[in-house]
Motif scaffolding. Structure first.
Motif, PDB file in Angstrom:
ATOM      1  N   LEU B 342       0.836  -1.200   0.000  1.00 50.51           N
ATOM      2  CA  LEU B 342       0.000   0.000   0.000  1.00 50.51           C
ATOM      3  C   LEU B 342       0.869   1.248   0.000  1.00 50.51           C
ATOM      4  CD1 LEU B 342      -2.826  -0.800   2.581  1.00 50.51           C
ATOM      5  CD2 LEU B 342      -2.743  -1.261   0.156  1.00 50.51           C
ATOM      6  N   PHE B 343       2.045   1.145   0.615  1.00 49.70           N
ATOM      7  CA  PHE B 343       2.933   2.295   0.637  1.00 49.70           C
ATOM      8  C   PHE B 343       3.689   2.451  -0.668  1.00 49.70           C
ATOM      9  CE2 PHE B 343       2.868   0.856   5.036  1.00 49.70           C
ATOM     10  CZ  PHE B 343       2.075   1.872   5.496  1.00 49.70           C
ATOM     11  N   ALA B 344       3.914   1.324  -1.323  1.00 50.85           N
ATOM     12  CA  ALA B 344       4.645   1.374  -2.582  1.00 50.85           C
ATOM     13  C   ALA B 344       3.907   2.266  -3.569  1.00 50.85           C
ATOM     14  CB  ALA B 344       4.842  -0.029  -3.132  1.00 50.85           C
ATOM     15  N   GLY B 345       2.547   2.202  -3.532  1.00 43.81           N
ATOM     16  CA  GLY B 345       1.759   3.097  -4.372  1.00 43.81           C
ATOM     17  C   GLY B 345       1.888   4.511  -3.824  1.00 43.81           C
ATOM     18  N   ARG B 346       2.301   5.438  -4.647  1.00 42.33           N
ATOM     19  CA  ARG B 346       2.593   6.785  -4.134  1.00 42.33           C
ATOM     20  C   ARG B 346       1.335   7.631  -3.991  1.00 42.33           C
ATOM     21  NH1 ARG B 346       5.957   6.451  -8.133  1.00 42.33           N
ATOM     22  NH2 ARG B 346       7.753   5.171  -7.603  1.00 42.33           N
ATOM     23  N   GLY B 347       0.306   7.319  -4.796  1.00 47.66           N
ATOM     24  CA  GLY B 347      -0.886   8.169  -4.799  1.00 47.66           C
ATOM     25  C   GLY B 347      -1.895   7.752  -3.745  1.00 47.66           C
ATOM     26  N   THR B 348      -3.137   8.175  -3.964  1.00 45.49           N
ATOM     27  CA  THR B 348      -4.202   7.841  -3.026  1.00 45.49           C
ATOM     28  C   THR B 348      -4.763   6.466  -3.362  1.00 45.49           C
ATOM     29  OG1 THR B 348      -5.722   8.961  -4.507  1.00 45.49           O
ATOM     30  CG2 THR B 348      -4.867  10.239  -2.668  1.00 45.49           C
ATOM     31  N   GLY B 349      -5.432   5.865  -2.394  1.00 45.47           N
ATOM     32  CA  GLY B 349      -5.968   4.543  -2.644  1.00 45.47           C
ATOM     33  C   GLY B 349      -7.191   4.238  -1.803  1.00 45.47           C
ATOM     34  N   ASP B 350      -8.026   3.331  -2.336  1.00 46.74           N
ATOM     35  CA  ASP B 350      -9.135   2.800  -1.570  1.00 46.74           C
ATOM     36  C   ASP B 350      -8.798   1.364  -1.214  1.00 46.74           C
ATOM     37  OD1 ASP B 350     -11.389   4.883  -1.687  1.00 46.74           O
ATOM     38  OD2 ASP B 350     -10.596   4.819  -3.739  1.00 46.74           O
ATOM     39  N   VAL B 351      -8.931   1.042   0.052  1.00 47.79           N
ATOM     40  CA  VAL B 351      -8.523  -0.270   0.532  1.00 47.79           C
ATOM     41  C   VAL B 351      -9.733  -1.026   1.054  1.00 47.79           C
ATOM     42  CG1 VAL B 351      -6.948  -1.532   2.041  1.00 47.79           C
ATOM     43  CG2 VAL B 351      -6.341   0.779   1.258  1.00 47.79           C
ATOM     44  N   ASP B 370      -1.823  -8.531  15.825  1.00 42.92           N
ATOM     45  CA  ASP B 370      -0.381  -8.724  15.662  1.00 42.92           C
ATOM     46  C   ASP B 370       0.116  -8.145  14.333  1.00 42.92           C
ATOM     47  OD1 ASP B 370       0.081 -10.001  18.090  1.00 42.92           O
ATOM     48  OD2 ASP B 370      -0.613 -11.917  17.289  1.00 42.92           O
ATOM     49  N   VAL B 371      -0.814  -7.636  13.527  1.00 46.08           N
ATOM     50  CA  VAL B 371      -0.421  -6.985  12.277  1.00 46.08           C
ATOM     51  C   VAL B 371      -0.072  -5.527  12.595  1.00 46.08           C
ATOM     52  CG1 VAL B 371      -1.188  -6.341   9.961  1.00 46.08           C
ATOM     53  CG2 VAL B 371      -1.994  -8.471  10.999  1.00 46.08           C
ATOM     54  N   ASP B 372       0.962  -5.004  11.946  1.00 41.00           N
ATOM     55  CA  ASP B 372       1.414  -3.638  12.231  1.00 41.00           C
ATOM     56  C   ASP B 372       0.599  -2.571  11.515  1.00 41.00           C
ATOM     57  OD1 ASP B 372       3.486  -4.293  13.961  1.00 41.00           O
ATOM     58  OD2 ASP B 372       4.813  -4.764  12.290  1.00 41.00           O
ATOM     59  N   PHE B 373      -0.707  -2.536  11.764  1.00 45.34           N
ATOM     60  CA  PHE B 373      -1.537  -1.502  11.130  1.00 45.34           C
ATOM     61  C   PHE B 373      -1.118  -0.104  11.570  1.00 45.34           C
ATOM     62  CE2 PHE B 373      -4.433  -5.184  10.963  1.00 45.34           C
ATOM     63  CZ  PHE B 373      -4.704  -5.178   9.613  1.00 45.34           C
ATOM     64  N   GLU B 374      -0.395  -0.038  12.689  1.00 43.70           N
ATOM     65  CA  GLU B 374       0.045   1.265  13.184  1.00 43.70           C
ATOM     66  C   GLU B 374       0.812   2.038  12.110  1.00 43.70           C
ATOM     67  OE1 GLU B 374      -0.394  -1.323  15.050  1.00 43.70           O
ATOM     68  OE2 GLU B 374      -1.626  -0.464  16.636  1.00 43.70           O
ATOM     69  N   VAL B 375       1.486   1.346  11.185  1.00 46.99           N
ATOM     70  CA  VAL B 375       2.239   2.048  10.140  1.00 46.99           C
ATOM     71  C   VAL B 375       1.309   2.873   9.242  1.00 46.99           C
ATOM     72  CG1 VAL B 375       4.118   0.361  10.066  1.00 46.99           C
ATOM     73  CG2 VAL B 375       2.169   0.097   8.537  1.00 46.99           C
ATOM     74  N   LEU B 376       0.009   2.520   9.242  1.00 53.79           N
ATOM     75  CA  LEU B 376      -0.937   3.242   8.375  1.00 53.79           C
ATOM     76  C   LEU B 376      -1.163   4.662   8.855  1.00 53.79           C
ATOM     77  CD1 LEU B 376      -3.628   0.491   7.818  1.00 53.79           C
ATOM     78  CD2 LEU B 376      -1.959   1.322   6.159  1.00 53.79           C
ATOM     79  N   ALA B 377      -0.949   4.906  10.138  1.00 61.08           N
ATOM     80  CA  ALA B 377      -1.196   6.240  10.680  1.00 61.08           C
ATOM     81  C   ALA B 377      -0.388   7.289   9.903  1.00 61.08           C
ATOM     82  CB  ALA B 377      -0.846   6.276  12.161  1.00 61.08           C
ATOM     83  N   GLY B 378       0.776   6.884   9.388  1.00 61.63           N
ATOM     84  CA  GLY B 378       1.630   7.813   8.652  1.00 61.63           C
ATOM     85  C   GLY B 378       1.084   8.206   7.282  1.00 61.63           C
ATOM     86  N   VAL B 379       0.225   7.361   6.706  1.00 63.01           N
ATOM     87  CA  VAL B 379      -0.292   7.672   5.363  1.00 63.01           C
ATOM     88  C   VAL B 379      -1.814   7.761   5.376  1.00 63.01           C
ATOM     89  CG1 VAL B 379       1.605   6.698   4.037  1.00 63.01           C
ATOM     90  CG2 VAL B 379      -0.214   5.197   4.810  1.00 63.01           C
ATOM     91  N   LYS B 380      -2.375   8.038   6.552  1.00 66.33           N
ATOM     92  CA  LYS B 380      -3.823   7.956   6.714  1.00 66.33           C
ATOM     93  C   LYS B 380      -4.595   8.897   5.800  1.00 66.33           C
ATOM     94  CE  LYS B 380      -3.463  10.988  10.659  1.00 66.33           C
ATOM     95  NZ  LYS B 380      -3.220  11.012  12.091  1.00 66.33           N
TER      96      LYS B 380
END
Lengths: 242, 461
Positions: B342-351, B370-380
């Motif tokens: 999801l981060f590899a894509g530079r633009g916006t996205g619907d998940v 146990d999945v690191d969803f916390e990383v999503l906060a950076g690209v929310k």
């Protein structure tokens, strides 16, 4: 400032129980209550007197043995803090460890910390599945849901259960009790993890921790739409729909 | 005996046909029926495989790796049977043989390439007598079905110890996998070369913290993902074995990935029409297997370049010019890798995320924590989420506690509505993530709305 103590996060990382820490911390942050997390590993120092909330999860057999040895060395300190009203949540293996002993299928007895009056014995059949419990929190009756997965069957002595089983197995699948409760120590078999979905319990724990620090412990309400919806899915499935 | 074999084979084939007529995929049903009529059916059919049986097991990457191997063998001119749909319990394996057999219960093939569920490995190995076993990795997966990871690995260890003539192809970077080499005579290792730069990300779902032999802690000088990396034991001499086949970290260019693979004293360039470091591992496993079986390296590399992903293994589609991806998620390690995409894509996205908790998914979904969803906060701000499936609400809770703003999260119970909502979102790309039993319905509904992209041609770029 509330201090959350996460015991052995490296060892006891099964079943997503770190979600309990996440939930406690987030619900403080959303209300502007300052909070920090101290992760404590084997042999690392911790002052239970200076901590506001302790979480103890469960692990696989080998990890459970390691943590038992370490906790045994801290037993007196922990006991004093519990008597002083320390707020603690112990889940599954962590719950069993606080009791008198665990008896394996082969009849071997593994001593627990003996802080609370109950014992656990291994059953032939693992108790697995969705579970719903009714518990009383600060004079309010609430329903909690989770997922249980344990071989041990726990029998309570002179201690009150955390709640009453509405559907599922609970402590032993026989007497309708679930978990145990002493002062501010809450023990349960509920994974899921328990705190994110069951916001009444999380908020109750936060309130108790604040009250122990001399604050009024009254929390402003949050929007729990997603949490309530997630609980409703399981309650409906267990035919306990409201 | 021949009569029973024919009867069981025939009944299995009829069951397959009936299942298809009823609109069910029925990838295991023929196996269930055939085994019921004749429990020895699998061993009888397997004994006709001319050269040998290859089993691919482990937690993630089984389907992709076994399909890559099967394709490689086919392109080298061999006749191959494989259980392509990911039906990897003993019933699914049996079904693949029943499908390949003629009405007299005869099989004509050189190799059988079987992906086998790690918990079913002991039973399937006992009945199929594999010549070569590939082990990809061990991650936590569906605990309520199988008990803890330790137990699963110990069963595999015991099975191998009883069959030391089996050749192994092992992931050197996973200590839980590499340990298996001690139980057999021949092992080839594959791995990724240490990265020169870039600190490893925090690995919350790391499994192997302790040496499988002496219990001391493992020390890492580098991670690739989860517990895969460069490790050594602080107590005994156990350490990451030197790989026989090693790839330099891949360069991603558009929708393809290029890597230089070292093997003995040679180096060959491999281009994969897919993404994700886990797919590089899968390709390495397949390439190593090809080398063990004596396939020409150029043929092996070329066949990897034409690999087509199976359903939900990062399939690419187009919807009104917008790229759409579909990926299976079933455990923390795999989910973390999907999030990286999801981060590899530079633009916006619907998940779109569909979480079911049926038998095949595992009833316990606590692994989502146990999945690191916390990383999503950076690209929310760039991503919007639609949660669906039986436990969609629970997924929404997880995202909210990870720091995704609730206004970016919608729960839509109905799959069809959730899919349309995602496809018609404002993002520049759409990502569909689904657990096992949600994957097929999602794929079916997606297919009616999108066109598949020509990822294969991208390999020639």
């Amino acid at each position: 400032m509330l201090t959350v103590c996460h015991l052995y996060p490296d060892l006891l990382n099964l079943y997503g129980d770190r979600g309990n820490i996440i939930a406690f911390v987030r619900r403080c942050q959303w209300r502007g209550i300052p909070v920090r997390v101290r992760e404590v590993g084997i042999g690392e120092p911790v002052d239970f007197g200076a901590v506001d909330f302790v979480f103890l999860g469960g692990g696989s057999d080998r990890e459970q043995t390691l943590m038992a040895e370490d906790l045994l060395r801290r037993k007196d300190e922990l006991q004093a803090a519990i008597e002083d009203g320390l707020v603690m949540l112990a889940i599954c293996g962590g719950y069993q460890l606080l009791g008198r002993y665990y008896r394996t299928l082969q009849g071997e007895t593994i001593p627990g910390l003996g802080l609370l009056d109950f014992y656990t014995r291994a059953g032939e059949k693992r108790l697995i599945g969705d579970i719903a419990v009714e518990a009383e929190l600060g004079g309010r009756t609430v329903r909690l849901v989770g997922f249980e997965n344990h071989a041990g069957q726990t029998f309570l002595g002179n201690i009150r259960p955390f709640g009453r089983v509405l559907a599922g197995y609970g402590n032993n699948g026989q007497d309708g009790t679930e978990g145990a409760r002493y002062k501010n120590v809450f023990c349960s078999y509920l994974h899921g993890p328990i705190l994110p979905k069951n916001t009444a319990l999380t908020d109750y724990l936060i309130g108790r921790a604040l009250a122990r620090r001399g604050q009024d412990g009254i929390l402003c309400p949050l929007d729990d739409t997603f949490e309530e919806r997630a609980c409703a899915v399981i309650l409906r499935r267990l035919r306990l729909g409201r | 005996m021949r009569l029973r074999l024919c009867a069981a084979t025939l009944a299995g084939k009829v069951a397959a046909r009936l299942a298809r007529l009823c609109g069910r995929r029925g990838s295991s049903l023929p196996g269930v029926v055939a085994l019921r009529l004749y429990p020895g059916v699998l061993a009888r059919l397997v004994s006709q495989v001319r050269t040998g049986v290859i089993i691919v097991t482990g937690t993630n990457g089984k389907t992709t790796t076994s399909n890559m191997i099967a394709r490689m063998l086919a392109s080298a001119g061999f006749r191959v049977i494989n259980n392509r749909e990911g039906a990897n319990l003993i019933t699914g394996v049996t079904a693949a043989f029943v499908r390949a057999a003629d009405l007299f219960g005869r099989i004509h093939c050189d190799y059988a390439v079987l992906e086998v569920d790690e918990a079913s490995f002991p039973r399937v190995a006992a009945q199929t007598n594999p010549r070569l076993v590939v082990v990809t990795n061990f991650f936590r997966d569906q605990l309520d079905r199988y008990g803890e990871l330790d137990t699963t690995i110990s069963f595999i260890r015991r099975t191998l110890a009883e069959r030391p003539h089996i050749s192994l192809v092992l992931n050197a970077d996973d200590p839980l996998v590499a340990q298996l080499a001690r139980y057999v005579r021949n092992t080839k290792f594959y791995g990724l070369a240490p990265r020169s730069a870039g600190a490893p990300r925090g690995a919350t779902s790391r499994e192997a913290r302790f040496c499988p032999f002496c219990g001391h802690s493992l020390e890492y000088t580098g991670y690739h993902y989860s517990q895969l990396g460069i490790y050594q034991c602080t107590g005994c001499g156990f350490a990451r074995p030197r790989p026989d086949v090693e790839a330099a970290a891949a360069a991603v260019a558009g929708q393809v990935m290029r890597s230089r693979v070292r093997w003995e004293e040679k180096v060959i360039s491999v281009v994969l029409p897919t993404q994700g470091v886990y797919n590089l591992y899968n390709a390495l496993a397949a390439f190593t297997t090809g080398m063990v079986l004596g396939i020409d390296p150029a043929t092996a590399a070329a066949s990897l370049g034409h690999y087509t992903p199976a359903t939900g293994r990062l399939e690419g589609f187009l919807y009104r010019g917008k790229p759409v991806y579909l990926n299976l998620v079933k455990n923390p390690a795999g989910f973390n890798e999907s999030l990286n995409l999801l981060f590899a894509g530079r633009g916006t996205g619907d998940v779109f995320i569909a979480i079911n908790d049926n038998d095949a998914d595992g009833h316990d979904i606590s692994w989502l924590w146990d999945v690191d969803f916390e990383v999503l906060a950076g690209v929310k701000d760039k991503l919007s989420f639609v949660c669906s499936g039986k436990r969609g609400a629970e997924m929404a809770v997880r995202l909210k506690y990870a720091g995704v703003p609730p206004r970016k999260i919608t729960v839509v119970d109905n799959l069809r509505a959730a899919i349309d909502c995602t496809l018609n979102g404002r993002g520049g790309a759409a990502y569909f993530l689904a657990t096992y039993t949600a994957l097929w319905p999602v794929e079916k509904l997606l297919r009616r709305r999108v066109t598949r992209t020509a990822l294969e041609n991208a390999a020639d770029v």
